[in-house]
Design a protein around this motif. Structure first.
Motif, PDB file in Angstrom:
ATOM      1  N   UNK A  44     -25.836 -17.996 -30.857  1.00 50.56           N
ATOM      2  CA  UNK A  44     -25.987 -16.583 -30.730  1.00 50.56           C
ATOM      3  C   UNK A  44     -24.603 -16.366 -31.232  1.00 50.56           C
ATOM      4  N   UNK A  45     -24.550 -15.331 -32.305  1.00 38.63           N
ATOM      5  CA  UNK A  45     -23.379 -14.555 -32.632  1.00 38.63           C
ATOM      6  C   UNK A  45     -22.664 -13.641 -31.658  1.00 38.63           C
ATOM      7  N   UNK A  46     -21.626 -13.391 -31.396  1.00 39.59           N
ATOM      8  CA  UNK A  46     -21.096 -12.411 -30.596  1.00 39.59           C
ATOM      9  C   UNK A  46     -19.724 -12.003 -30.965  1.00 39.59           C
ATOM     10  N   UNK A  47     -19.310 -10.762 -30.126  1.00 43.92           N
ATOM     11  CA  UNK A  47     -18.007 -10.212 -30.345  1.00 43.92           C
ATOM     12  C   UNK A  47     -17.457 -10.268 -29.056  1.00 43.92           C
TER      13      UNK A  47
ATOM     14  N   UNK B  87     -18.142 -30.552 -33.166  1.00 43.52           N
ATOM     15  CA  UNK B  87     -17.206 -29.521 -33.506  1.00 43.52           C
ATOM     16  C   UNK B  87     -17.768 -28.263 -33.271  1.00 43.52           C
ATOM     17  N   UNK B  88     -18.999 -28.148 -32.537  1.00 44.49           N
ATOM     18  CA  UNK B  88     -19.543 -26.752 -32.321  1.00 44.49           C
ATOM     19  C   UNK B  88     -19.117 -26.327 -31.124  1.00 44.49           C
ATOM     20  N   UNK B  89     -19.194 -24.893 -30.816  1.00 47.34           N
ATOM     21  CA  UNK B  89     -18.672 -24.180 -29.639  1.00 47.34           C
ATOM     22  C   UNK B  89     -19.967 -24.060 -28.925  1.00 47.34           C
ATOM     23  N   UNK B  90     -20.053 -24.698 -27.594  1.00 48.85           N
ATOM     24  CA  UNK B  90     -21.074 -24.383 -26.717  1.00 48.85           C
ATOM     25  C   UNK B  90     -20.639 -23.404 -25.520  1.00 48.85           C
ATOM     26  N   UNK B  91     -21.514 -22.818 -24.916  1.00 46.05           N
ATOM     27  CA  UNK B  91     -21.253 -22.114 -23.580  1.00 46.05           C
ATOM     28  C   UNK B  91     -20.468 -22.829 -22.787  1.00 46.05           C
ATOM     29  N   UNK B  92     -19.282 -22.326 -22.261  1.00 47.80           N
ATOM     30  CA  UNK B  92     -18.349 -22.990 -21.361  1.00 47.80           C
ATOM     31  C   UNK B  92     -18.816 -23.144 -19.890  1.00 47.80           C
TER      32      UNK B  92
ATOM     33  N   UNK C  94     -15.046 -12.808 -20.980  1.00 49.09           N
ATOM     34  CA  UNK C  94     -14.588 -12.016 -22.164  1.00 49.09           C
ATOM     35  C   UNK C  94     -15.776 -11.565 -23.296  1.00 49.09           C
ATOM     36  N   UNK C  95     -16.976 -11.996 -22.728  1.00 49.21           N
ATOM     37  CA  UNK C  95     -18.086 -11.618 -23.586  1.00 49.21           C
ATOM     38  C   UNK C  95     -19.247 -10.836 -22.591  1.00 49.21           C
ATOM     39  N   UNK C  96     -19.977  -9.846 -23.203  1.00 49.30           N
ATOM     40  CA  UNK C  96     -21.090  -9.260 -22.370  1.00 49.30           C
ATOM     41  C   UNK C  96     -22.084 -10.293 -22.221  1.00 49.30           C
ATOM     42  N   UNK C  97     -22.828 -10.548 -20.933  1.00 47.31           N
ATOM     43  CA  UNK C  97     -23.988 -10.987 -20.715  1.00 47.31           C
ATOM     44  C   UNK C  97     -24.809 -10.003 -19.750  1.00 47.31           C
ATOM     45  N   UNK C  98     -26.172 -10.260 -19.831  1.00 44.75           N
ATOM     46  CA  UNK C  98     -27.043  -9.535 -19.084  1.00 44.75           C
ATOM     47  C   UNK C  98     -27.787 -10.412 -18.261  1.00 44.75           C
ATOM     48  N   UNK C  99     -27.708 -11.736 -18.262  1.00 38.68           N
ATOM     49  CA  UNK C  99     -28.334 -12.464 -17.251  1.00 38.68           C
ATOM     50  C   UNK C  99     -28.120 -13.872 -17.774  1.00 38.68           C
TER      51      UNK C  99
ATOM     52  N   UNK D 206     -23.419 -14.386 -12.016  1.00 37.51           N
ATOM     53  CA  UNK D 206     -23.440 -12.785 -11.606  1.00 37.51           C
ATOM     54  C   UNK D 206     -22.149 -12.056 -11.104  1.00 37.51           C
ATOM     55  N   UNK D 207     -21.572 -12.945 -10.154  1.00 37.41           N
ATOM     56  CA  UNK D 207     -20.248 -12.475  -9.530  1.00 37.41           C
ATOM     57  C   UNK D 207     -19.176 -12.486 -10.437  1.00 37.41           C
ATOM     58  N   UNK D 208     -19.180 -13.467 -11.567  1.00 33.71           N
ATOM     59  CA  UNK D 208     -18.174 -13.707 -12.334  1.00 33.71           C
ATOM     60  C   UNK D 208     -18.071 -13.067 -13.823  1.00 33.71           C
ATOM     61  N   UNK D 209     -19.402 -12.118 -14.118  1.00 29.73           N
ATOM     62  CA  UNK D 209     -19.735 -11.928 -15.429  1.00 29.73           C
ATOM     63  C   UNK D 209     -18.812 -10.905 -15.893  1.00 29.73           C
ATOM     64  N   UNK D 210     -18.348  -9.841 -15.040  1.00 33.44           N
ATOM     65  CA  UNK D 210     -17.476  -8.994 -15.184  1.00 33.44           C
ATOM     66  C   UNK D 210     -16.161  -9.224 -15.855  1.00 33.44           C
ATOM     67  N   UNK D 211     -15.659 -10.590 -15.221  1.00 33.27           N
ATOM     68  CA  UNK D 211     -14.328 -11.085 -15.772  1.00 33.27           C
ATOM     69  C   UNK D 211     -14.506 -11.955 -17.169  1.00 33.27           C
TER      70      UNK D 211
END
Length: 221
Positions: free
Chosen positions: A32-35, A108-113, A139-144, A132-137
């Motif tokens: 998934x591409x993101x900003x 060489x790919x980037x995966x979810x840290x 650097x990218x948006x997540x909803x789940x 859920x507690x850390x998603x506000x901190x």
């Protein structure tokens, strides 16, 4: 081919290796591409300075940037990507999903840290709560958060429905709540004559989106 060919635009995403660190007969991956949040703010500042329309949220900005006709424009948007699955591969075999993620990193790919292998349902819930507690901190948006069966053999046994795999489930976090001031309530007349009240209020940011209108679903008319 079904859909749009965005190959040239994807080549401008720096976290996608143009050459793998290991030769393979076949490799197909999904991601998934993101900003990032900070880059999204910069992009909108540049849009505003140029007198252009602002992007509503990072997801829309990423999708719009990836579909640009000119790869040079895409390259300026600082897109990033997380690869989260190997769809097809030849020349390698794995027993678990976590092994595939480690292999992707080696290529060489980037995966979810933040991915983690959990033992038991209690550990799964603990990890969901932690994210859920850390998603506000982040650097990218997540909803789940997505919970997947780690064993690839068990995935084969579970199979998939027409819409989704049986070996994965998405957990959605509760919606954010923000206070604002309602400026106006208008009524929209539908094609069949149904009246729908719509609140117009001061813009607020919710889950990465700018919201200024909402349907008043709970009003009894």
């Amino acid at each position: 081919m079904v859909g749009e060919d965005v190959t040239q635009n994807l080549k401008t995403v720096k976290s996608i290796p143009l050459r793998l660190k290991k030769d393979l007969p076949l490799l197909e991956v999904r991601g998934e591409v993101f900003i990032s949040k900070k880059d999204f703010i910069k992009i909108n500042e540049e849009q505003e300075a140029a007198g252009q329309q602002l992007f509503a949220n990072p997801r829309n900005a990423a999708a719009g940037s990836l579909r640009q006709l000119d790869p040079k424009v895409t390259s300026q948007r600082k897109l990033d990507i997380f690869i989260f699955n190997i769809q097809r591969i030849e020349g390698e075999s794995f027993e678990t999903h976590s092994e595939t993620l480690e292999f992707l990193k080696e290529l060489g790919f980037k995966v979810s840290p933040g991915y983690k292998v959990c033992q038991g349902i209690n550990a799964v819930w603990e990890e969901i709560n932690r994210i859920g507690e850390e998603r506000g901190d982040m650097d990218f948006e997540i909803d789940g958060a997505v919970v997947k069966v780690n064993s690839l053999r068990q995935r084969e046994l579970l199979g998939s429905t027409i819409k989704a795999p049986r070996w994965a489930v998405a957990y959605k976090y509760p919606a954010e709540i923000k206070e604002t001031i309602v400026k106006q309530i208008s009524v929209n007349v539908g094609r069949t004559g149904v009246l729908t009240p719509i609140a117009v209020f001061d813009s607020v940011r919710l889950a990465g989106s700018t919201v200024s209108r909402a349907t008043l679903h709970n009003m009894d008319i």
